[in-house]
Design a protein around this motif. Structure first.
Motif, mmCIF file in Angstrom:
data_model
loop_
_atom_site.group_PDB
_atom_site.id
_atom_site.type_symbol
_atom_site.label_atom_id
_atom_site.label_comp_id
_atom_site.label_asym_id
_atom_site.label_seq_id
_atom_site.Cartn_x
_atom_site.Cartn_y
_atom_site.Cartn_z
ATOM 1 N N GLU A 36 42.568 47.624 25.074
ATOM 2 C CA GLU A 36 42.752 48.865 24.320
ATOM 3 C C GLU A 36 42.091 50.056 25.013
ATOM 4 N N LEU A 37 41.136 49.770 25.883
ATOM 5 C CA LEU A 37 40.496 50.831 26.664
ATOM 6 C C LEU A 37 41.296 51.163 27.923
ATOM 7 N N GLY A 38 42.381 50.410 28.138
ATOM 8 C CA GLY A 38 43.241 50.652 29.290
ATOM 9 C C GLY A 38 42.925 49.803 30.508
ATOM 10 N N TYR A 39 42.105 48.739 30.326
ATOM 11 C CA TYR A 39 41.717 47.899 31.451
ATOM 12 C C TYR A 39 42.330 46.512 31.319
ATOM 13 N N ASP A 40 43.149 46.145 32.295
ATOM 14 C CA ASP A 40 43.748 44.813 32.299
ATOM 15 C C ASP A 40 42.765 43.816 32.912
ATOM 16 N N SER A 41 43.176 42.567 32.999
ATOM 17 C CA SER A 41 42.274 41.516 33.491
ATOM 18 C C SER A 41 41.845 41.760 34.939
ATOM 19 N N LEU A 42 42.710 42.332 35.753
ATOM 20 C CA LEU A 42 42.345 42.640 37.129
ATOM 21 C C LEU A 42 41.231 43.686 37.175
ATOM 22 N N ALA A 43 41.336 44.694 36.334
ATOM 23 C CA ALA A 43 40.293 45.724 36.273
ATOM 24 C C ALA A 43 38.973 45.113 35.816
ATOM 25 N N VAL A 44 39.020 44.223 34.842
ATOM 26 C CA VAL A 44 37.793 43.580 34.349
ATOM 27 C C VAL A 44 37.198 42.681 35.437
ATOM 28 N N LEU A 45 38.035 42.038 36.235
ATOM 29 C CA LEU A 45 37.532 41.257 37.370
ATOM 30 C C LEU A 45 36.800 42.150 38.376
ATOM 31 N N GLU A 46 37.337 43.336 38.613
ATOM 32 C CA GLU A 46 36.683 44.280 39.516
ATOM 33 C C GLU A 46 35.333 44.719 38.942
ATOM 34 N N ILE A 47 35.293 44.948 37.640
ATOM 35 C CA ILE A 47 34.048 45.315 36.973
ATOM 36 C C ILE A 47 33.038 44.179 37.114
ATOM 37 N N ALA A 48 33.492 42.956 36.898
ATOM 38 C CA ALA A 48 32.611 41.785 37.012
ATOM 39 C C ALA A 48 32.066 41.639 38.430
ATOM 40 N N ASN A 49 32.896 41.880 39.429
ATOM 41 C CA ASN A 49 32.445 41.802 40.823
ATOM 42 C C ASN A 49 31.370 42.842 41.112
ATOM 43 N N LYS A 50 31.547 44.039 40.582
ATOM 44 C CA LYS A 50 30.556 45.107 40.779
ATOM 45 C C LYS A 50 29.245 44.750 40.084
ATOM 46 N N ILE A 51 29.333 44.167 38.894
ATOM 47 C CA ILE A 51 28.124 43.742 38.180
ATOM 48 C C ILE A 51 27.381 42.696 39.008
ATOM 49 N N GLN A 52 28.117 41.762 39.584
ATOM 50 C CA GLN A 52 27.471 40.740 40.402
ATOM 51 C C GLN A 52 26.759 41.367 41.598
ATOM 52 N N LYS A 53 27.397 42.305 42.265
ATOM 53 C CA LYS A 53 26.800 42.949 43.432
ATOM 54 C C LYS A 53 25.569 43.777 43.061
ATOM 55 N N GLU A 54 25.661 44.526 41.963
ATOM 56 C CA GLU A 54 24.581 45.444 41.616
ATOM 57 C C GLU A 54 23.471 44.815 40.781
ATOM 58 N N PHE A 55 23.817 43.816 39.970
ATOM 59 C CA PHE A 55 22.835 43.255 39.045
ATOM 60 C C PHE A 55 22.536 41.789 39.292
#
Length: 85
Positions: A36-55
């Motif tokens: 509903e925020l406009g993010y599909d599963s691919l976008a959420v995967l990208e977010i998850a990858n960034k979280i792994q790198k930064e946190f």
């Protein structure tokens, strides 16, 4: 690891997948499904990858589907971050 917050997630989202003009990312979004925020599963995967790198918290790809809202994702990151500390 310090607590991962909704603001941390907003920064990650803006830095990886951007923000849809129709979504107020600064509003109360924690219980709104990513779709509903406009993010599909691919976008959420990208977010998850960034979280792994930064946190330093790995989010398994198969778990992404279950972490359907920012609140669930934030909770997972905090839980896993506490375990890793």
């Amino acid at each position: 690891m310090p607590e991962f917050t909704a603001e941390d997630l907003r920064v990650v989202i803006r830095g990886t997948v951007g923000v849809d003009d129709s979504v107020d990312l600064d509003g109360d979004i924690v219980d709104v499904p990513f779709g509903e925020l406009g993010y599909d599963s691919l976008a959420v995967l990208e977010i998850a990858n960034k979280i792994q790198k930064e946190f330093g918290v790995a989010i398994p790809d198969d778990l992404i589907v279950e972490l359907e809202t920012p609140r669930k994702l934030i909770g997972f990151v905090n839980q896993e971050g506490a375990v890793a500390s």
